[in-house]
Design an enzyme around this catalytic site. Sequence first.
Site, PDB file in Angstrom:
ATOM      1  N   HIS A 144      19.135   5.575  62.745  1.00 49.02           N
ATOM      2  CA  HIS A 144      19.683   5.057  61.484  1.00 49.02           C
ATOM      3  C   HIS A 144      19.306   3.592  61.310  1.00 49.02           C
ATOM      4  CE1 HIS A 144      23.849   3.306  62.993  1.00 49.02           C
ATOM      5  NE2 HIS A 144      22.848   2.910  63.734  1.00 49.02           N
ATOM      6  N   CYS A 163      21.396  -3.680  64.340  1.00 52.81           N
ATOM      7  CA  CYS A 163      21.467  -2.383  63.635  1.00 52.81           C
ATOM      8  C   CYS A 163      20.746  -2.421  62.291  1.00 52.81           C
ATOM      9  CB  CYS A 163      22.919  -1.954  63.444  1.00 52.81           C
ATOM     10  SG  CYS A 163      23.585  -1.159  64.907  1.00 52.81           S
ATOM     11  N   HIS A 169      16.683   2.558  64.545  1.00 50.32           N
ATOM     12  CA  HIS A 169      16.924   2.654  65.996  1.00 50.32           C
ATOM     13  C   HIS A 169      17.799   3.877  66.219  1.00 50.32           C
ATOM     14  CE1 HIS A 169      20.424   0.629  64.394  1.00 50.32           C
ATOM     15  NE2 HIS A 169      21.100   1.165  65.404  1.00 50.32           N
ATOM     16  N   HIS A 171      20.737   6.437  68.411  1.00 46.52           N
ATOM     17  CA  HIS A 171      21.970   6.538  69.210  1.00 46.52           C
ATOM     18  C   HIS A 171      22.124   7.978  69.681  1.00 46.52           C
ATOM     19  CE1 HIS A 171      23.685   2.624  68.193  1.00 46.52           C
ATOM     20  NE2 HIS A 171      23.325   2.842  66.928  1.00 46.52           N
ATOM     21  N   ASP A 209      20.958  16.330  64.080  1.00 49.78           N
ATOM     22  CA  ASP A 209      20.296  16.127  65.374  1.00 49.78           C
ATOM     23  C   ASP A 209      18.796  15.856  65.209  1.00 49.78           C
ATOM     24  OD1 ASP A 209      20.236  15.974  68.166  1.00 49.78           O
ATOM     25  OD2 ASP A 209      19.572  18.054  68.323  1.00 49.78           O
ATOM     26  N   HIS A 210      18.330  14.792  65.864  1.00 48.24           N
ATOM     27  CA  HIS A 210      16.921  14.378  65.825  1.00 48.24           C
ATOM     28  C   HIS A 210      16.447  14.118  64.382  1.00 48.24           C
ATOM     29  CE1 HIS A 210      17.148  15.473  69.986  1.00 48.24           C
ATOM     30  NE2 HIS A 210      15.934  15.008  70.195  1.00 48.24           N
ATOM     31  N   GLU A 254      29.662   6.151  68.689  1.00 47.88           N
ATOM     32  CA  GLU A 254      28.275   5.734  68.514  1.00 47.88           C
ATOM     33  C   GLU A 254      27.726   5.260  69.858  1.00 47.88           C
ATOM     34  OE1 GLU A 254      26.682   3.650  64.854  1.00 47.88           O
ATOM     35  OE2 GLU A 254      27.027   1.993  66.217  1.00 47.88           O
TER      36      GLU A 254
HETATM   37 NI    NI Z   1      23.116   1.517  65.352  1.00 47.35          NI
END
Ligand code: NI
Length: 269
Positions: A144, A163, A169, A171, A209-210, A254
């Site tokens: 995100h 972020c 990046h 998580h 997911d992914h 997160e």
């Molecule tokens: Ni983040």
Amino acid sequence: MRLTRETRTWLGGAIQETANPNRNSWAGTQEGCDLDRFAMIRITVDGNPDARTGYVCDIRQLDQLAQTVVRKKIEASNRSDACSLATLAFALQEAFIVVEKKTPEGTTLRSVELVLSPFTRLAIEPGDPPMLKLTQSFEFSASHRLAIPTLSDSENRELFGKCSNPEGHGHNYVFEITVAGEAGLPNGTLTDIGALDRIVREHVVDAFDHKNLNTQCPEFSDLNPTVENIAAVIFSRLKGKFDTSELDRVRVWETPKTSAEVTRDNLCS
Ligand code: NI
């Protein structure tokens, strides 16, 4: 003041007497039966700390209730050939009713919880009839970027730190879903674990997911994918999807340090 005591114990194939009902070893082991199925029982009570001792109650009383009431009821249901989540839930409800009557003086019972694995737990909370809650944990990995589109990269960097990296990046998100129903047999209304798993996979994991949350998940096209907003989006994706239970709570981590929780009582519109 709310006090929770966790009793680490075992679920054997037969009802076993325990020599010391206050026993609560570090790993829940008992002599001679070290391969029995591990389980944890959590009893939560509300009360005021005693002025002299500073205790809400003596935790040994809670250990004793966990061992002599909750474990025994669970083991009795566990022994039957027809053991299922529903019979286990019903046994936990029966245990709750007994524990409620024997709760230490000056305290009120808030919940009796059975931790079946690191990923699944059942809890009974007060109500008429008592409310049954099933919690299961899940995970997904996604990327995100946190940014406000009208701001410059440096302004976003100021507001969102790392972020706001324009390239995004990732998580590894962990989230818990709690559904609430009734434990009563034969008409218990709890969604079974398989159905819960399928519904959450279909509506959340497969969608997130992914993925790049900003560009591949429509909810985040103009909504910052913060952990708070992810929790709210998961709640709205799952609300009403369970035939027989009601979605009670969504909690999303997160990172191990940062999580957000949405419940049906605190959901902002
Ligand atoms: Ni983040």
